[in-house]
Design an enzyme around this catalytic site. Structure first.
Site, mmCIF file in Angstrom:
data_model
loop_
_atom_site.group_PDB
_atom_site.id
_atom_site.type_symbol
_atom_site.label_atom_id
_atom_site.label_comp_id
_atom_site.label_asym_id
_atom_site.label_seq_id
_atom_site.Cartn_x
_atom_site.Cartn_y
_atom_site.Cartn_z
ATOM 1 N N PHE A 296 39.679 48.313 35.755
ATOM 2 C CA PHE A 296 41.126 48.331 36.463
ATOM 3 C C PHE A 296 41.970 49.473 35.597
ATOM 4 O O PHE A 296 41.393 49.575 34.355
ATOM 5 C CB PHE A 296 41.846 47.325 36.411
ATOM 6 C CG PHE A 296 41.426 46.003 37.132
ATOM 7 C CD1 PHE A 296 41.736 45.888 38.391
ATOM 8 C CD2 PHE A 296 40.375 45.405 36.401
ATOM 9 C CE1 PHE A 296 41.376 44.802 39.392
ATOM 10 C CE2 PHE A 296 39.824 44.336 37.163
ATOM 11 C CZ PHE A 296 40.151 44.072 38.646
ATOM 12 N N THR B 187 34.508 44.556 37.195
ATOM 13 C CA THR B 187 35.760 45.472 37.620
ATOM 14 C C THR B 187 36.272 46.156 36.720
ATOM 15 O O THR B 187 36.864 45.470 36.025
ATOM 16 C CB THR B 187 36.399 44.769 39.009
ATOM 17 O OG1 THR B 187 35.539 44.321 40.103
ATOM 18 C CG2 THR B 187 37.553 45.886 39.384
#
Ligand code: PRE
Length: 363
Positions: free
Chosen positions: A265, A263
């Site tokens: 960010f 992921t």
């Protein structure tokens, strides 16, 4: 301990003690330098920014390149990440708003990026992270933006349309999902709570191993872990940190379908970062409503040798059926070829908003 081995062990431990004293002296000398830097920054500008993402990226890259081993370069950079975090805390105690609650991957991303000497402040929603930083209650914020299997976090992109904040960093985190419960066997699990993205990232595993358990999506994996800790027969898909925080058993580890599940960010703050030598720039661009307009938006990059690494379209929310594009390009807005591409893009586009230039993730 006795004999020759015992003497050798004692001898090496004395060397380790002496080295620790030396490391401590050097870290303290480095911390003195950081305090001196803070005085210089304050003298130059009463509202100076103490956190300098471009300098931090350069420090970590230099350490990785110079690392002699036997520790690997990432491990060495992580140690320096923490030293720098402690030095920065002497200059200014930062508060970092993140998408909470405690124990989320976003908190792990915030600590990976800033080190552990900052205060991390949990928020209930992405919008609240933006508001906390916009109002000045937190210095910076960390929000998820895209997952390698499930795609973009549309909330985050949409929020940039109205926000005056800039992107000043990115963090990449390998995501491992675990099945957590107070139960001690998979056969006792009747319900599984998790964030809808995590449920999707573990779909094949769940279909194969727990086809009859009910899947319930909740606002975060940490919220799922909290529910699993209270309800018999319930499990959560969440991180190891959440297992520790909520006292849950890991019934199955690493249940994500794709082993390189990552992921990304974004770090948001009042300003973007200065050039670090290896940067990215994120843009929000809207097209003029005419034939060939998308082609016109892309050619300034090709003409100036700027790589476009990502493009997403989103409804503009202003006029029905009008779209805006989120683009990531390589380079800093102050790099000459990027600046030229942006000038040409502004001639073509209805609107170009530079969301920020920032160092590529180092760790
Ligand atoms: O070089 C600076 O500007 C510093 O403040 C020093 C230092 C560091 O410890 O190396 C600390 C904080 C900044 O974010 C960058 C680097």
């Amino acid at each position: 301990m006795s004999g020759q081995d015992g003497e050798t062990l004692d001898g090496i431990r004395r060397r380790i003690d002496a080295l620790d004293d030396e490391i401590m002296r050097l870290i303290s000398e480095r911390a003195d330098c950081a305090q001196e830097v803070a005085r210089i920054k304050r003298a130059a500008d009463a509202r100076a920014e103490f956190y300098r993402p471009e300098r931090e990226a350069q420090v970590l890259r230099r350490i990785q390149a110079a690392n002699p081993g036997p520790l690997n370069s990432e491990e060495m950079a992580r140690l320096f990440r923490e030293i720098m975090s402690a030095c920065l805390a002497l200059e200014q105690q930062l508060s970092i708003a993140f998408l909470g609650p405690e124990g989320t991957f976003t908190q792990a991303a915030a600590l990976k990026h800033f080190g552990h000497s900052v205060n991390t402040v949990p928020m209930n929603a992405i919008d609240e992270v933006f508001r906390e930083v916009e109002s000045g209650s937190a210095h910076y914020g960390v929000v998820p933006v895209e997952n390698s299997t499930e795609g973009v976090v549309t909330h985050t992109l949409d929020r940039f349309m109205q926000s005056p904040l800039s992107i000043c960093g990115e963090v990449e985190l390998r995501i491992h999902h675990h099945l957590l419960s107070t139960a001690d066997a998979l056969s006792r699990v009747e319900r599984i709570y998790s964030h809808q993205q995590s449920l999707a990232q573990c779909r094949e595993w769940l279909d194969a191993r727990l086809p009859h358990a009910e899947r319930l999506s909740v606002s975060s994996n940490a919220d799922a872990a909290r529910r699993a800790s209270r309800e018999p027969g319930a499990a959560a898909i969440a991180s190891e940190a959440a297992a520790e925080l909520y006292g849950l058993n890991v019934l199955a580890a690493n249940i994500e379908d794709s082993p390189d599940n990552t992921t990304r960010f974004l770090v948001i703050g009042p300003r973007s970062s200065g050039p670090s030598g290896n940067d990215k720039t994120s843009l929000l661009v809207s097209a003029r409503n005419r034939p060939g307009s998308l082609h016109g938006l892309l050619s300034p990059f090709a003409d100036n040798d700027v790589s476009l690494t990502r493009i997403e379209s989103r409804p503009s929310h202003c006029v029905n059926w009008e779209y805006v594009f989120f683009m990531d390009i390589e380079g800093h807005a102050q790099d000459a070829h990027v600046a030229k591409a942006l000038r040409e893009l502004k001639q073509e586009a209805e609107l170009v908003k530079v969301l920020g230039s920032y160092p590529k993730a180092v760790l």
